[in-house]
Scaffold this motif. Sequence first.
Motif, PDB file in Angstrom:
ATOM      1  N   MET A   1      12.586  74.885  53.328  1.00 32.47           N
ATOM      2  CA  MET A   1      12.397  75.040  51.894  1.00 32.47           C
ATOM      3  C   MET A   1      11.306  76.063  51.610  1.00 32.47           C
ATOM      4  O   MET A   1      10.385  76.237  52.384  1.00 32.47           O
ATOM      5  N   VAL A   2      11.417  76.682  50.480  1.00 28.41           N
ATOM      6  CA  VAL A   2      10.429  77.654  50.027  1.00 28.41           C
ATOM      7  C   VAL A   2       9.708  77.061  48.834  1.00 28.41           C
ATOM      8  O   VAL A   2      10.325  76.460  47.958  1.00 28.41           O
ATOM      9  N   HIS A   3       8.394  77.231  48.804  1.00 32.03           N
ATOM     10  CA  HIS A   3       7.577  76.714  47.710  1.00 32.03           C
ATOM     11  C   HIS A   3       6.760  77.834  47.100  1.00 32.03           C
ATOM     12  O   HIS A   3       6.351  78.764  47.798  1.00 32.03           O
ATOM     13  N   CYS A   4       6.485  77.729  45.812  1.00 28.69           N
ATOM     14  CA  CYS A   4       5.593  78.663  45.137  1.00 28.69           C
ATOM     15  C   CYS A   4       4.184  78.437  45.689  1.00 28.69           C
ATOM     16  O   CYS A   4       3.727  77.295  45.789  1.00 28.69           O
ATOM     17  N   THR A   5       3.506  79.506  46.022  1.00 32.34           N
ATOM     18  CA  THR A   5       2.158  79.379  46.581  1.00 32.34           C
ATOM     19  C   THR A   5       1.126  78.957  45.539  1.00 32.34           C
ATOM     20  O   THR A   5       0.065  78.458  45.894  1.00 32.34           O
ATOM     21  N   GLU A   6       1.434  79.131  44.267  1.00 28.63           N
ATOM     22  CA  GLU A   6       0.483  78.778  43.210  1.00 28.63           C
ATOM     23  C   GLU A   6       0.616  77.333  42.747  1.00 28.63           C
ATOM     24  O   GLU A   6      -0.354  76.600  42.677  1.00 28.63           O
ATOM     25  N   CYS A   7       1.846  76.922  42.398  1.00 29.27           N
ATOM     26  CA  CYS A   7       2.020  75.592  41.807  1.00 29.27           C
ATOM     27  C   CYS A   7       2.702  74.593  42.748  1.00 29.27           C
ATOM     28  O   CYS A   7       2.768  73.411  42.445  1.00 29.27           O
ATOM     29  N   GLY A   8       3.237  75.073  43.887  1.00 31.81           N
ATOM     30  CA  GLY A   8       3.889  74.186  44.835  1.00 31.81           C
ATOM     31  C   GLY A   8       5.315  73.817  44.485  1.00 31.81           C
ATOM     32  O   GLY A   8       5.947  73.040  45.189  1.00 31.81           O
ATOM     33  N   GLU A   9       5.858  74.363  43.391  1.00 31.05           N
ATOM     34  CA  GLU A   9       7.236  74.077  42.981  1.00 31.05           C
ATOM     35  C   GLU A   9       8.214  74.499  44.077  1.00 31.05           C
ATOM     36  O   GLU A   9       8.073  75.561  44.679  1.00 31.05           O
ATOM     37  N   GLU A  10       9.206  73.673  44.350  1.00 33.14           N
ATOM     38  CA  GLU A  10      10.227  73.976  45.344  1.00 33.14           C
ATOM     39  C   GLU A  10      11.215  74.974  44.755  1.00 33.14           C
ATOM     40  O   GLU A  10      11.736  74.780  43.669  1.00 33.14           O
ATOM     41  N   LEU A  11      11.465  76.063  45.460  1.00 28.27           N
ATOM     42  CA  LEU A  11      12.362  77.122  44.995  1.00 28.27           C
ATOM     43  C   LEU A  11      13.660  77.044  45.795  1.00 28.27           C
ATOM     44  O   LEU A  11      13.751  77.545  46.911  1.00 28.27           O
ATOM     45  N   THR A  12      14.666  76.409  45.218  1.00 29.98           N
ATOM     46  CA  THR A  12      15.928  76.204  45.934  1.00 29.98           C
ATOM     47  C   THR A  12      17.112  76.896  45.271  1.00 29.98           C
ATOM     48  O   THR A  12      18.108  77.154  45.920  1.00 29.98           O
ATOM     49  N   GLU A  13      17.019  77.188  43.985  1.00 31.34           N
ATOM     50  CA  GLU A  13      18.110  77.803  43.241  1.00 31.34           C
ATOM     51  C   GLU A  13      17.696  79.195  42.762  1.00 31.34           C
ATOM     52  O   GLU A  13      16.504  79.480  42.626  1.00 31.34           O
ATOM     53  N   ALA A  14      18.669  80.033  42.480  1.00 33.33           N
ATOM     54  CA  ALA A  14      18.380  81.372  41.950  1.00 33.33           C
ATOM     55  C   ALA A  14      17.644  81.284  40.614  1.00 33.33           C
ATOM     56  O   ALA A  14      16.827  82.142  40.283  1.00 33.33           O
ATOM     57  N   SER A  15      17.891  80.220  39.858  1.00 31.00           N
ATOM     58  CA  SER A  15      17.243  80.061  38.551  1.00 31.00           C
ATOM     59  C   SER A  15      15.768  79.646  38.674  1.00 31.00           C
ATOM     60  O   SER A  15      15.055  79.623  37.674  1.00 31.00           O
ATOM     61  N   ASP A  16      15.316  79.323  39.879  1.00 32.89           N
ATOM     62  CA  ASP A  16      13.915  78.949  40.091  1.00 32.89           C
ATOM     63  C   ASP A  16      12.985  80.154  40.102  1.00 32.89           C
ATOM     64  O   ASP A  16      11.767  79.992  40.068  1.00 32.89           O
ATOM     65  N   VAL A  17      13.551  81.345  40.198  1.00 37.57           N
ATOM     66  CA  VAL A  17      12.758  82.576  40.158  1.00 37.57           C
ATOM     67  C   VAL A  17      13.320  83.486  39.085  1.00 37.57           C
ATOM     68  O   VAL A  17      14.468  83.366  38.687  1.00 37.57           O
ATOM     69  N   GLU A  18      12.489  84.391  38.590  1.00 38.26           N
ATOM     70  CA  GLU A  18      12.952  85.365  37.614  1.00 38.26           C
ATOM     71  C   GLU A  18      12.618  86.765  38.108  1.00 38.26           C
ATOM     72  O   GLU A  18      11.563  86.992  38.694  1.00 38.26           O
ATOM     73  N   PHE A  19      13.554  87.690  37.914  1.00 35.91           N
ATOM     74  CA  PHE A  19      13.379  89.067  38.316  1.00 35.91           C
ATOM     75  C   PHE A  19      12.985  89.874  37.091  1.00 35.91           C
ATOM     76  O   PHE A  19      13.711  89.889  36.105  1.00 35.91           O
ATOM     77  N   LEU A  20      11.847  90.527  37.143  1.00 36.38           N
ATOM     78  CA  LEU A  20      11.362  91.335  36.038  1.00 36.38           C
ATOM     79  C   LEU A  20      11.460  92.800  36.416  1.00 36.38           C
ATOM     80  O   LEU A  20      10.816  93.252  37.361  1.00 36.38           O
ATOM     81  N   ASP A  21      12.295  93.541  35.700  1.00 32.65           N
ATOM     82  CA  ASP A  21      12.487  94.967  35.946  1.00 32.65           C
ATOM     83  C   ASP A  21      11.299  95.717  35.363  1.00 32.65           C
ATOM     84  O   ASP A  21      11.040  95.644  34.166  1.00 32.65           O
ATOM     85  N   LEU A  22      10.551  96.428  36.217  1.00 34.09           N
ATOM     86  CA  LEU A  22       9.355  97.122  35.758  1.00 34.09           C
ATOM     87  C   LEU A  22       9.619  98.539  35.300  1.00 34.09           C
ATOM     88  O   LEU A  22       9.060  98.997  34.325  1.00 34.09           O
TER      89      LEU A  22
END
Length: 57
Positions: A1-22
């Motif tokens: 499993m992958v976890h956010c290093t800041e809040c510890g939230e488990e990142l299992t789905e594509a919706s758990d992250v957001e892509f920001l186009d810079l």
Amino acid sequence: MVHCTECGEELTEASDVEFLDLDAKISGLFRSSKRFYVVGCSNCGAAIGSGVAGGGD
């Protein structure tokens, strides 16, 4: 499993992250478009990673 290093939230789905186009630029010898992006945790907003995606013109 992958976890956010800041809040510890488990990142299992594509919706758990957001892509920001810079930015998008067309440059270089082959004039390919390059898109710069940041991936962030959708729970707390912390930046998890970044990268460059390229494509043909």
